[in-house]
Design an enzyme around this catalytic site. Structure first.
Site, mmCIF file in Angstrom:
data_model
loop_
_atom_site.group_PDB
_atom_site.id
_atom_site.type_symbol
_atom_site.label_atom_id
_atom_site.label_comp_id
_atom_site.label_asym_id
_atom_site.label_seq_id
_atom_site.Cartn_x
_atom_site.Cartn_y
_atom_site.Cartn_z
ATOM 1 N N HIS A 1 -7.672 -20.487 12.120
ATOM 2 C CA HIS A 1 -9.075 -20.139 11.879
ATOM 3 C C HIS A 1 -9.998 -20.618 12.998
ATOM 4 C CE1 HIS A 1 -7.835 -19.715 7.389
ATOM 5 N NE2 HIS A 1 -7.629 -18.607 8.064
ATOM 6 N N HIS B 1 -2.817 -9.070 6.726
ATOM 7 C CA HIS B 1 -2.294 -9.920 5.646
ATOM 8 C C HIS B 1 -3.452 -10.809 5.184
ATOM 9 C CE1 HIS B 1 1.316 -8.604 7.742
ATOM 10 N NE2 HIS B 1 2.042 -9.002 6.714
ATOM 11 N N ASP C 1 -1.232 -12.127 10.137
ATOM 12 C CA ASP C 1 -0.911 -13.451 9.589
ATOM 13 C C ASP C 1 0.095 -13.319 8.444
ATOM 14 O OD1 ASP C 1 -1.038 -16.127 8.863
ATOM 15 O OD2 ASP C 1 -2.973 -15.933 7.828
HETATM 16 N N1 SAM Z 1 -4.772 -14.351 6.486
HETATM 17 C C1 SAM Z 1 -5.034 -15.186 5.334
HETATM 18 C C2 SAM Z 1 -5.964 -16.289 5.751
HETATM 19 O O1 SAM Z 1 -5.984 -16.691 6.925
HETATM 20 O O2 SAM Z 1 -6.744 -16.763 4.904
HETATM 21 C C3 SAM Z 1 -3.778 -15.757 4.717
HETATM 22 C C4 SAM Z 1 -2.683 -14.763 4.537
HETATM 23 S S1 SAM Z 1 -1.204 -15.387 3.838
HETATM 24 C C5 SAM Z 1 -0.505 -16.335 5.107
HETATM 25 C C6 SAM Z 1 -0.206 -13.935 3.839
HETATM 26 C C7 SAM Z 1 -0.616 -12.915 2.772
HETATM 27 O O3 SAM Z 1 0.014 -11.666 3.061
HETATM 28 C C8 SAM Z 1 -0.203 -13.269 1.358
HETATM 29 O O4 SAM Z 1 -1.344 -13.230 0.536
HETATM 30 C C9 SAM Z 1 0.820 -12.185 0.954
HETATM 31 O O5 SAM Z 1 0.714 -11.817 -0.416
HETATM 32 C C10 SAM Z 1 0.403 -11.037 1.846
HETATM 33 N N2 SAM Z 1 1.450 -10.087 2.242
HETATM 34 C C11 SAM Z 1 2.780 -10.300 2.384
HETATM 35 N N3 SAM Z 1 3.379 -9.212 2.931
HETATM 36 C C12 SAM Z 1 2.386 -8.302 3.149
HETATM 37 C C13 SAM Z 1 2.335 -7.008 3.743
HETATM 38 N N4 SAM Z 1 3.456 -6.419 4.200
HETATM 39 N N5 SAM Z 1 1.151 -6.379 3.842
HETATM 40 C C14 SAM Z 1 0.010 -6.968 3.365
HETATM 41 N N6 SAM Z 1 -0.018 -8.194 2.807
HETATM 42 C C15 SAM Z 1 1.151 -8.858 2.706
#
Ligand code: SAM
Length: 280
Positions: free
Chosen positions: A19, A42, A164
């Site tokens: 971040h 993500h 991410d």
């Molecule tokens: N980017 C966020 C942040 O910095 O606050 C945190 C994201 S977290 C590390 C990863 C997220 O991606 C999770 O909520 C998960 O459910 C979601 N996820 C997993 N595979 C995914 C995909 N193929 N496409 C979209 N979301 C996905």
């Protein structure tokens, strides 16, 4: 079936690194008047409530953002990031932590747009509810890797793409590389911010060199390792950001704050950082 829940990790050392980089890149790109697209493949929940009494082993934010909160000797370059966290905690008590969607969306100007993707149904509902009043933020319950194809190149020709993944499934590593290769064909000038875990797993250890093999035109790699690798198992002992077409301010800013962050977020005496870049 996805079981990763970012809420358990929100505000940890990895969130701090990703971040800090995100806020710096967004702020730089928003200096220009022309519109910008922010794409978050993500997204997660958007923002998080921090558990004041986390069960043992789940106190990650206490060793992350809490170590920076009310820190009197905070490096000035971290101030814009901390200011975003403060807006969610106006009474000075650290109870909430912004995810990448919240950090980015709060900085958008009227002509900019955000595209947020979250695959997990329950998390998507929370995300969508948060941005209902902000029409320039579009939330979609879909696979962010696949969706990126359809968005590039962005119509304003300026975009920050934040990738991410949770790397919960091994295939995320290869999908990341395939998605980036395709994205660079479509939009070579985009600013791509990719988070990756530093863990004892071949796919993770090889990832930086495989990212370099994509031959990005300009790149920066940074890592924050907060402790020594575990004697056994795959525990996270650090994390990294690989940035394609980094903003000009990032190398200097990271050079200033990384040594401080490595000291402040250290879990043992082996804590260290990495900063490499090639900006021809
Ligand atoms: N980017 C966020 C942040 O910095 O606050 C945190 C994201 S977290 C590390 C990863 C997220 O991606 C999770 O909520 C998960 O459910 C979601 N996820 C997993 N595979 C995914 C995909 N193929 N496409 C979209 N979301 C996905």
């Amino acid at each position: 079936m996805l079981s990763y829940r970012h809420a358990f990790h929100a505000g940890n050392h990895a969130d701090v690194l990703k971040h800090v980089v995100l806020v710096e890149a967004m702020r730089y790109l928003l200096r220009k008047d022309s519109p910008l697209w922010y794409i978050d493949t993500h997204a997660g929940l958007g923002q998080y409530t921090l558990n004041p009494r986390p069960p043992a082993g789940q106190a990650e934010w206490l060793d992350g953002i809490a170590r920076l909160w009310q820190e009197p000797a905070l490096p000035a370059a971290l101030e814009p990031y901390l200011a975003r966290v403060r807006t969610l905690n106006p009474d000075g008590q650290l109870r909430r932590y912004p995810g990448s969607p919240r950090l980015a969306a709060d900085l958008l100007r009227p002509g900019d747009k955000a595209w947020l993707y979250e695959l997990l149904g329950k998390d998507f509902e929370v995300l969508q509810a948060q941005f209902r009043e902000q029409p320039q933020v579009r939330c979609t319950a879909a696979d962010g890797f696949a969706a990126l194809k359809g968005l590039l190149p962005p119509t304003p020709r300026r975009g920050l793409i934040f990738i991410d993944p949770s790397y919960e499934v091994k295939s995320d590593y290869q999908r990341l590389l395939d998605t980036l290769a395709d994205a660079l064909d479509r939009f070579a000038g985009g600013c791509y911010l990719v988070w990756y875990p530093v863990v004892q797993r071949a796919e993770a250890l090889e990832l930086p060199s495989r990212l370099l093999a994509l031959q990005p035109p300009r790149w920066l790699r940074t890592e924050l390792r907060v402790k020594s690798p575990p004697a056994e198992g795959y525990g996270l002992y650090g994390s990294g950001m690989f940035v394609i077409n980094p903003t000009w301010t990032l190398p200097g800013m990271l050079g200033e704050v990384l040594p401080w962050l490595a000291r402040r977020l250290a879990m043992d005496e082996s804590a260290t950082h990495v900063l490499q870049f090639d900006l021809p």
